[in-house]
Write a protein that holds these residues in place. Structure first.
Motif, PDB file in Angstrom:
ATOM      1  N   SER A 145       0.785  -1.234   0.000  1.00  0.00           N
ATOM      2  CA  SER A 145       0.000   0.000   0.000  1.00  0.00           C
ATOM      3  C   SER A 145       0.818   1.286   0.000  1.00  0.00           C
ATOM      4  O   SER A 145       0.304   2.341  -0.385  1.00  0.00           O
ATOM      5  CB  SER A 145      -0.935   0.014   1.217  1.00  0.00           C
ATOM      6  N   TYR A 146       2.069   1.218   0.450  1.00  0.00           N
ATOM      7  CA  TYR A 146       2.863   2.427   0.638  1.00  0.00           C
ATOM      8  C   TYR A 146       4.310   2.202   0.198  1.00  0.00           C
ATOM      9  O   TYR A 146       4.841   1.112   0.370  1.00  0.00           O
ATOM     10  CB  TYR A 146       2.888   2.840   2.120  1.00  0.00           C
ATOM     11  N   ALA A 147       4.929   3.248  -0.304  1.00  0.00           N
ATOM     12  CA  ALA A 147       6.378   3.265  -0.537  1.00  0.00           C
ATOM     13  C   ALA A 147       6.901   4.383   0.355  1.00  0.00           C
ATOM     14  O   ALA A 147       6.541   5.551   0.162  1.00  0.00           O
ATOM     15  CB  ALA A 147       6.693   3.535  -1.994  1.00  0.00           C
ATOM     16  N   GLU A 148       7.715   4.036   1.339  1.00  0.00           N
ATOM     17  CA  GLU A 148       8.173   5.029   2.306  1.00  0.00           C
ATOM     18  C   GLU A 148       9.682   4.970   2.509  1.00  0.00           C
ATOM     19  O   GLU A 148      10.279   3.900   2.453  1.00  0.00           O
ATOM     20  CB  GLU A 148       7.479   4.831   3.657  1.00  0.00           C
ATOM     21  N   ASP A 179      -6.017   1.824   1.354  1.00  0.00           N
ATOM     22  CA  ASP A 179      -6.104   1.108   2.622  1.00  0.00           C
ATOM     23  C   ASP A 179      -7.555   1.217   3.095  1.00  0.00           C
ATOM     24  O   ASP A 179      -8.103   2.326   3.122  1.00  0.00           O
ATOM     25  CB  ASP A 179      -5.148   1.755   3.630  1.00  0.00           C
ATOM     26  N   PRO A 180      -8.208   0.104   3.449  1.00  0.00           N
ATOM     27  CA  PRO A 180      -9.607   0.151   3.863  1.00  0.00           C
ATOM     28  C   PRO A 180      -9.848   1.193   4.959  1.00  0.00           C
ATOM     29  O   PRO A 180      -9.088   1.289   5.927  1.00  0.00           O
ATOM     30  CB  PRO A 180      -9.878  -1.257   4.384  1.00  0.00           C
ATOM     31  N   GLY A 181     -10.886   2.008   4.758  1.00  0.00           N
ATOM     32  CA  GLY A 181     -11.253   3.025   5.728  1.00  0.00           C
ATOM     33  C   GLY A 181     -10.489   4.332   5.585  1.00  0.00           C
ATOM     34  O   GLY A 181     -10.726   5.273   6.341  1.00  0.00           O
TER      35      GLY A 181
END
Length: 137
Positions: free
Chosen positions: A59-62, A92-94
């Protein structure tokens, strides 16, 4: 564990994070590791943390910058302050819908260290600030 050994342990943990090497991060954890975050449930055990890492990688590239790490004299506790430079890759859900928005977010973490391993990480960040940034992007 000495103060310097703890500083080296935390530096290795975040170096692995920045390389995207979650297996190396997980290798630094105690078997009964706990991951506390300011938004969400406590993850207990290496397996739960590995699952979290898989989700985050999806979900993320950090990348973390401006890292400052401190440790107690006995090496049992440590803290880190840093800036998260990220890209929101998959919804991301929510949370708001992802479409590659970039964000820059101050964050920090507290650590408990036992027998040369990280026993607990407590992570703090401002979810409202992150939400504002990705909602504008």
């Amino acid at each position: 564990m000495s103060r310097q050994a703890t500083l080296d342990l935390i530096a290795a943990y975040y170096d692995a994070f920045n390389r995207g090497d979650t297996a190396a991060m997980e290798a630094l954890l105690a078997d009964d590791f706990e991951h506390h975050v300011n938004e969400g449930d406590i993850r207990r055990g290496k397996a739960a943390f590995a699952e979290f890492n898989r989700h985050m990688t999806d979900s993320y590239a950090e990348r973390l910058t401006d890292m400052v790490v401190m440790a107690s004299e006995d090496g049992a506790r440590a803290a880190a302050e840093f800036v998260v430079n990220g890209e929101y890759l998959k919804t991301d859900p929510g949370l708001p819908e992802a479409n590659g928005q970039r964000y820059v977010l101050p964050a920090g973490a507290f650590f408990a260290v036992r027998d040369g391993r990280i026993a607990r990480v407590t992570t703090y960040y401002n979810l409202s600030d992150w939400t504002r940034q990705v909602s504008q992007g």
